[in-house]
Design a protein around this motif. Structure first.
Motif, PDB file in Angstrom:
ATOM      1  N   ALA A  47      56.188 -28.990 -45.283  1.00 21.46           N
ATOM      2  CA  ALA A  47      55.351 -27.791 -45.281  1.00 21.46           C
ATOM      3  C   ALA A  47      54.526 -27.725 -43.999  1.00 21.46           C
ATOM      4  CB  ALA A  47      54.446 -27.776 -46.506  1.00 21.46           C
ATOM      5  N   CYS A  48      55.009 -26.960 -43.037  1.00 21.73           N
ATOM      6  CA  CYS A  48      54.328 -26.803 -41.752  1.00 21.73           C
ATOM      7  C   CYS A  48      53.374 -25.619 -41.769  1.00 21.73           C
ATOM      8  CB  CYS A  48      55.353 -26.630 -40.632  1.00 21.73           C
ATOM      9  SG  CYS A  48      56.509 -28.007 -40.500  1.00 21.73           S
ATOM     10  N   GLU A  49      53.384 -24.864 -42.857  1.00 20.14           N
ATOM     11  CA  GLU A  49      52.418 -23.778 -43.068  1.00 20.14           C
ATOM     12  C   GLU A  49      52.150 -23.691 -44.562  1.00 20.14           C
ATOM     13  OE1 GLU A  49      54.189 -20.177 -41.554  1.00 20.14           O
ATOM     14  OE2 GLU A  49      55.255 -19.839 -43.425  1.00 20.14           O
ATOM     15  N   SER A  50      51.382 -22.711 -44.981  1.00 23.49           N
ATOM     16  CA  SER A  50      50.884 -22.666 -46.365  1.00 23.49           C
ATOM     17  C   SER A  50      51.796 -21.902 -47.318  1.00 23.49           C
ATOM     18  CB  SER A  50      49.489 -22.036 -46.390  1.00 23.49           C
ATOM     19  OG  SER A  50      49.508 -20.750 -45.789  1.00 23.49           O
ATOM     20  N   GLY A  51      53.108 -22.013 -47.136  1.00 24.01           N
ATOM     21  CA  GLY A  51      54.044 -21.278 -47.985  1.00 24.01           C
ATOM     22  C   GLY A  51      54.086 -21.749 -49.423  1.00 24.01           C
ATOM     23  N   LEU A  52      53.535 -22.933 -49.708  1.00 22.38           N
ATOM     24  CA  LEU A  52      53.567 -23.465 -51.073  1.00 22.38           C
ATOM     25  C   LEU A  52      52.309 -23.156 -51.869  1.00 22.38           C
ATOM     26  CD1 LEU A  52      55.187 -26.999 -50.623  1.00 22.38           C
ATOM     27  CD2 LEU A  52      56.194 -25.006 -51.731  1.00 22.38           C
ATOM     28  N   ASN A  53      51.390 -22.406 -51.293  1.00 25.69           N
ATOM     29  CA  ASN A  53      50.126 -22.138 -51.983  1.00 25.69           C
ATOM     30  C   ASN A  53      50.311 -21.471 -53.339  1.00 25.69           C
ATOM     31  OD1 ASN A  53      48.672 -23.336 -50.003  1.00 25.69           O
ATOM     32  ND2 ASN A  53      47.818 -21.473 -49.125  1.00 25.69           N
ATOM     33  N   PHE A  60      56.203 -32.265 -51.696  1.00 29.29           N
ATOM     34  CA  PHE A  60      56.135 -31.795 -50.313  1.00 29.29           C
ATOM     35  C   PHE A  60      55.357 -32.766 -49.449  1.00 29.29           C
ATOM     36  CE2 PHE A  60      52.032 -30.478 -51.803  1.00 29.29           C
ATOM     37  CZ  PHE A  60      51.221 -30.333 -50.682  1.00 29.29           C
ATOM     38  N   ALA A  61      55.536 -32.619 -48.137  1.00 34.46           N
ATOM     39  CA  ALA A  61      54.736 -33.331 -47.140  1.00 34.46           C
ATOM     40  C   ALA A  61      53.903 -32.303 -46.402  1.00 34.46           C
ATOM     41  CB  ALA A  61      55.643 -34.087 -46.164  1.00 34.46           C
ATOM     42  N   ASN A  62      52.609 -32.515 -46.351  1.00 30.66           N
ATOM     43  CA  ASN A  62      51.701 -31.588 -45.681  1.00 30.66           C
ATOM     44  C   ASN A  62      51.708 -31.895 -44.182  1.00 30.66           C
ATOM     45  OD1 ASN A  62      49.803 -29.615 -45.245  1.00 30.66           O
ATOM     46  ND2 ASN A  62      48.072 -30.826 -45.957  1.00 30.66           N
ATOM     47  N   SER A  90      67.591 -33.749 -53.030  1.00 28.21           N
ATOM     48  CA  SER A  90      68.896 -33.257 -52.579  1.00 28.21           C
ATOM     49  C   SER A  90      68.757 -32.166 -51.531  1.00 28.21           C
ATOM     50  CB  SER A  90      69.697 -32.693 -53.769  1.00 28.21           C
ATOM     51  OG  SER A  90      69.956 -33.684 -54.720  1.00 28.21           O
ATOM     52  N   THR A  91      67.660 -31.418 -51.602  1.00 27.92           N
ATOM     53  CA  THR A  91      67.449 -30.286 -50.703  1.00 27.92           C
ATOM     54  C   THR A  91      66.196 -30.516 -49.870  1.00 27.92           C
ATOM     55  OG1 THR A  91      68.405 -28.802 -52.368  1.00 27.92           O
ATOM     56  CG2 THR A  91      67.193 -27.788 -50.545  1.00 27.92           C
ATOM     57  N   ILE A  92      66.346 -30.495 -48.561  1.00 26.13           N
ATOM     58  CA  ILE A  92      65.216 -30.643 -47.655  1.00 26.13           C
ATOM     59  C   ILE A  92      64.916 -29.278 -47.057  1.00 26.13           C
ATOM     60  CG2 ILE A  92      64.290 -31.831 -45.646  1.00 26.13           C
ATOM     61  CD1 ILE A  92      64.961 -33.621 -48.087  1.00 26.13           C
ATOM     62  N   ILE A  93      63.669 -28.841 -47.185  1.00 25.29           N
ATOM     63  CA  ILE A  93      63.267 -27.500 -46.759  1.00 25.29           C
ATOM     64  C   ILE A  93      62.249 -27.618 -45.636  1.00 25.29           C
ATOM     65  CG2 ILE A  93      62.223 -25.321 -47.501  1.00 25.29           C
ATOM     66  CD1 ILE A  93      63.119 -26.252 -50.415  1.00 25.29           C
ATOM     67  N   ILE A  94      62.556 -27.030 -44.491  1.00 25.87           N
ATOM     68  CA  ILE A  94      61.615 -27.005 -43.368  1.00 25.87           C
ATOM     69  C   ILE A  94      60.958 -25.628 -43.365  1.00 25.87           C
ATOM     70  CG2 ILE A  94      61.353 -27.000 -40.866  1.00 25.87           C
ATOM     71  CD1 ILE A  94      64.067 -29.034 -42.542  1.00 25.87           C
ATOM     72  N   ASP A  95      59.689 -25.589 -43.700  1.00 32.58           N
ATOM     73  CA  ASP A  95      58.958 -24.337 -43.887  1.00 32.58           C
ATOM     74  C   ASP A  95      57.697 -24.341 -43.003  1.00 32.58           C
ATOM     75  OD1 ASP A  95      57.976 -21.962 -44.820  1.00 32.58           O
ATOM     76  OD2 ASP A  95      57.551 -22.666 -46.857  1.00 32.58           O
ATOM     77  N   GLU A  96      57.674 -23.750 -41.820  1.00 31.08           N
ATOM     78  CA  GLU A  96      58.801 -23.004 -41.325  1.00 31.08           C
ATOM     79  C   GLU A  96      59.109 -23.389 -39.880  1.00 31.08           C
ATOM     80  OE1 GLU A  96      58.528 -19.783 -38.922  1.00 31.08           O
ATOM     81  OE2 GLU A  96      56.750 -20.967 -38.627  1.00 31.08           O
ATOM     82  N   VAL A  97      60.168 -22.817 -39.304  1.00 29.60           N
ATOM     83  CA  VAL A  97      60.690 -23.264 -38.016  1.00 29.60           C
ATOM     84  C   VAL A  97      59.675 -23.091 -36.895  1.00 29.60           C
ATOM     85  CG1 VAL A  97      62.431 -22.818 -36.261  1.00 29.60           C
ATOM     86  CG2 VAL A  97      63.086 -22.859 -38.672  1.00 29.60           C
TER      87      VAL A  97
END
Length: 330
Positions: A47-53, A60-62, A90-97
């Protein structure tokens, strides 16, 4: 050592399922990018931004710095920890580029003591250093066997075409390595004021960029959900199987099919030394020294070669094998 042989080629195969697939989802705010991505199998978000709020219960990793990003990628891909990580995720999500790339730029600037990438190297810029650093980390993820989902915002080209947001040194390599690039377009709200699921587009038009490696992929999904995306990919693979008369394989089989066996460094060095001795015994020491200088550099020896010169020794061995035939070396 296995030397690539054009007369005995590897044959490409298609893997079923989402394992190992790389997907880019991009669109405006509230189009369901993160919401649907975290509903994929066993997700873990960088989580490179606050998309999980607005999401609950998601591992997640902050990520606040580039070192955070690199450290997490290392744990996900390190041979010592990757099997344990894959039991969990199983799924790695980069949020966001774009945000992740900004962290990388800041790291490069601090490393070289400048305030912007443009300033580095006396005004020539540190763009290559930034590109190399960013892609090194991302490549570790995309080649590790997870389902990888990149999330990006939208941007526009000079002529108004909608594309994923990011500078060319970060977004272009990601796009080049994606199996699916989906543009998510909002459908607004219904008559009751409830948000309608976005639509996902997989084929490029004059309006936006999108792409699929699968020829039989539907051009769009009207109702974009995680399940519908998974189904569209699987349907495309099954349609290809039927049309082309082949059977898809597991990701593990595909991975093994694409691998090249590499001998240990010490064994490679031994093989080069042994063949070099044969050249000397056959009276071709001068030619041997020319080949060594060509591959390892003038004044360097095989015995002093380090593991960083593995590829140089591979090339040297291939050249020795080639010259061996021409010179009649045993």
């Amino acid at each position: 050592m296995q030397i690539l042989d054009i007369f005995n080629p590897q044959i490409s195969v298609v893997a079923h399922g989402l394992e190992g697939k790389v997907i880019l989802l991009y669109g405006g705010n509230s189009t369901g990018k993160t919401y649907q991505a975290v509903r994929m199998d066993k997700p873990y978000v960088l989580a490179c931004e606050s998309g999980l709020n607005g999401q609950n219960g998601i591992p997640f990793a902050n990520i606040k710095t580039w070192s955070d990003f690199v450290n997490v990628v290392g744990q996900l891909t390190n041979p010592a920890t990757v099997d344990k990580a894959k039991e969990l995720y199983s799924t790695i999500i980069i949020d966001e580029v774009y945000a992740s790339a900004q962290f990388c730029q800041t790291y490069i600037c601090n490393k070289y003591g400048v305030s912007s990438v443009d300033e580095g190297k006396g005004g020539y810029g540190l763009w290559k250093q930034y590109e190399t650093e960013y892609w090194k980390a991302v490549n570790m993820i995309v080649s590790s066997g997870y389902t990888v989902v990149f999330i990006a915002h939208v941007s526009e080209t000079k002529d108004g075409k909608i594309v994923p947001k990011g500078d060319k040194r970060s977004i272009t390599p990601i796009m080049d390595n994606c199996d699916i690039i989906a543009y998510l377009k909002s459908n607004g709200i219904d008559e009751n004021g409830d948000r309608i699921h976005s639509s996902a587009y997989f084929a490029e038009t004059d309006e936006y960029f999108a792409r699929s490696r699968f020829d039989y992929m539907v051009p769009y999904i009207e109702d974009f959900t995680c399940d519908n995306l998974r189904k569209a990919i699987q349907d495309a693979i099954e349609a290809q199987e039927e049309a082309e008369g082949f059977e898809s394989v597991s990701f593990e089989t595909q991975k093994k099919n694409n691998e090249i066996e590499r001998v240990p460094f010490d064994k490679l060095k031994e093989d080069v030394v042994a063949l070099g001795m044969n050249f000397c015994e056959a009276g071709h020491q001068e030619r041997l020294q020319e080949l060594i200088a060509d591959c390892l550099g003038e004044g360097n020896s095989v015995q002093e070669a380090t593991e960083r010169q593995y590829e140089s020794l591979e090339i040297l061995l291939a050249k020795l094998e080639e010259q061996k035939q021409k010179l009649g070396v045993a």
